[in-house]
Scaffold this active site. Sequence first.
Site, short mmCIF file in Angstrom:
data_model
loop_
_atom_site.label_atom_id
_atom_site.label_comp_id
_atom_site.label_asym_id
_atom_site.label_seq_id
_atom_site.Cartn_x
_atom_site.Cartn_y
_atom_site.Cartn_z
N GLU A 127 -1.26 -9.25 3.77
CA GLU A 127 -1.06 -9.79 5.13
C GLU A 127 -2.36 -10.20 5.81
O GLU A 127 -2.36 -11.07 6.69
CB GLU A 127 -0.31 -8.76 6.01
N HIS B 165 -3.39 -5.28 0.68
CA HIS B 165 -2.74 -5.78 1.90
C HIS B 165 -2.80 -7.30 1.96
O HIS B 165 -3.73 -7.86 2.55
CB HIS B 165 -3.45 -5.22 3.13
N CYS C 56 0.85 -1.20 0.00
CA CYS C 56 0.00 0.00 0.00
C CYS C 56 0.88 1.25 0.00
O CYS C 56 1.51 1.54 -1.01
CB CYS C 56 -0.98 -0.06 1.16
N1 GLN Z 1 -2.13 6.72 2.62
C1 GLN Z 1 -2.18 5.91 1.44
C2 GLN Z 1 -3.54 5.95 0.79
O1 GLN Z 1 -4.51 6.32 1.42
C3 GLN Z 1 -1.79 4.48 1.76
C4 GLN Z 1 -2.77 3.78 2.63
C5 GLN Z 1 -2.24 2.51 3.23
O2 GLN Z 1 -1.04 2.26 3.22
N2 GLN Z 1 -3.10 1.71 3.81
O3 GLN Z 1 -3.68 5.59 -0.35
#
Ligand code: GLN
Length: 535
Positions: free
Chosen positions: A509, A507, A381
Amino acid sequence: MAKKYLFITGGVVSSLGKGLASASIGKLLEARGIKVNIIKCDPYINVDPGTMNPYQHGEVYVTEDGAETDLDLGHYERFTSITTTHSNNITTGKVYYSVISKERKGEYLGGTVQVIPHITNEIKSMIKKSSGKHKVVIVEIGGTVGDIEGLPFLEAIRQLKLELGSKNALNIHISLVPFIKAAGEIKTKPTQHSVGKLREIGIQPDILLCRTEKSLSKKIKEKIALFCNMDDEDVIEARDVSDIYNVPLVLKEQKLDEIILRKLRLKYKGSDLREWRKNVVDAAANPARQVRIAVVGKYIQLQDAYKSIYEALKHGGINNRAEVIIDKVDSEDIEKKGAEFFLKGAGGILIPGGFGNRGIEGKVMAAGYARENKIPFLGICLGMQTAVIEFARNACGLKGANSTEFNSKTKYPVISLLSEQRKIKHKGGTMRLGAYPCRLRPKTIAFDAYKKRTVYERHRHRYEFNNKYRKVFLSKGVVFAGIYPASNLVEIIEIKGHPWFVGCQFHPEFKSKPDKPSPLFRDFIKAAIQYNGSK
Ligand code: GLN
């Protein structure tokens, strides 16, 4: 046959591992062929933890259907076959929100709306509604007995047990039995007080799980049982273990599953935990090698902030017969001392998700260090986004490239706000959340890992790769290995010529389990082992 409930409470101190105990009981019951569900009740007033800082709450766990929830739901999914949803996490905020909305609609017309019965009734109905088609429903009550904010939940479970009958519901209380060094003695008084507090409000524990560093003698158990008004055999020792995945086995040794099933008058099959013991617990205890992974984050002081990441790394390690040693690196320290100082010697570098400007430049430096030195890299992310920023600045020559999250006036907005996010005014629950399909490109690292054309992974973000820059990135060697077809959103980037460099917008994970690791984490660890061996 009636549905059965297990109500789990905790006493004396927080962090007793109620979530792990609930997940482990779930595991034990599943191992006997019983369909279980686990629900977490959280007494805070936030509707969900999505708006909370990790320092306040730890990780926000995202479910398949896009709920931002308590990290205990992560334990439930890692230990059992449950796929949690919105309804597995009930908060005071959610309960009040619902009651107040009903009041405004006039549903209680003429009545005074009160904690008892309206809030408690709402809790009971939410618990019942969330239970689904399961035989046994485990309900974990967050917080510690004696907290003011937890009282409505305790009152609700007291009433529920009365309504359901003692054959259909059990109270399991988890308490601390400390060893006092100066006295050289194990002390039962805090547990007596905690159970006393529960009994004051009408809850008598049926089973007591005593968290302890030392083994509890028969005499100590008898003493606890006598003063807590229980049978000796219902006092169970829950000794500290070094591997959380061993908890179900330790509880089983004391026949906790049989005691529960007997009390609930449930027929059961023989338990089968052989695979778990062999492929998870024994495999973790007997690694053939070690591998160091640097996790470059900004909440690294807090154990719980990257919970699922640390667990997924462990799962990747178990699958590769490697002990994963995690070096927690603060990205702000990299800004001060440079990447090499902290990252030399790492077999792999992982940058997890995050929000806000603080520590971003350190993450960019870490991604650059991994790219240039061909160290296996997994960016998740925000980790992917920082890798994109780094590549834009240093490989594409787009000086000052950035995400508009951190610099709205950047000349090269390589990461920009998702178009559907532009209209959104409220913060809570409005990100791109939950599982979306990602189409993989064959002959990529990601495809080799998943071995499937379409995968579903969970998301939590507002920003995305800016497709205006696809061409220049392609020309400099970036591979767009995964795409969300409906809006052509970049889900995975890789870099040609690098042995293992993956940035993903989702994600992975959250879906990793000890006996079924996330394919990306599994192959990341494998690449890190190979990289270590090649040095
Ligand atoms: N802040 C970034 C976004 O909103 C990444 C979000 C995250 O890593 N969960 O896209």
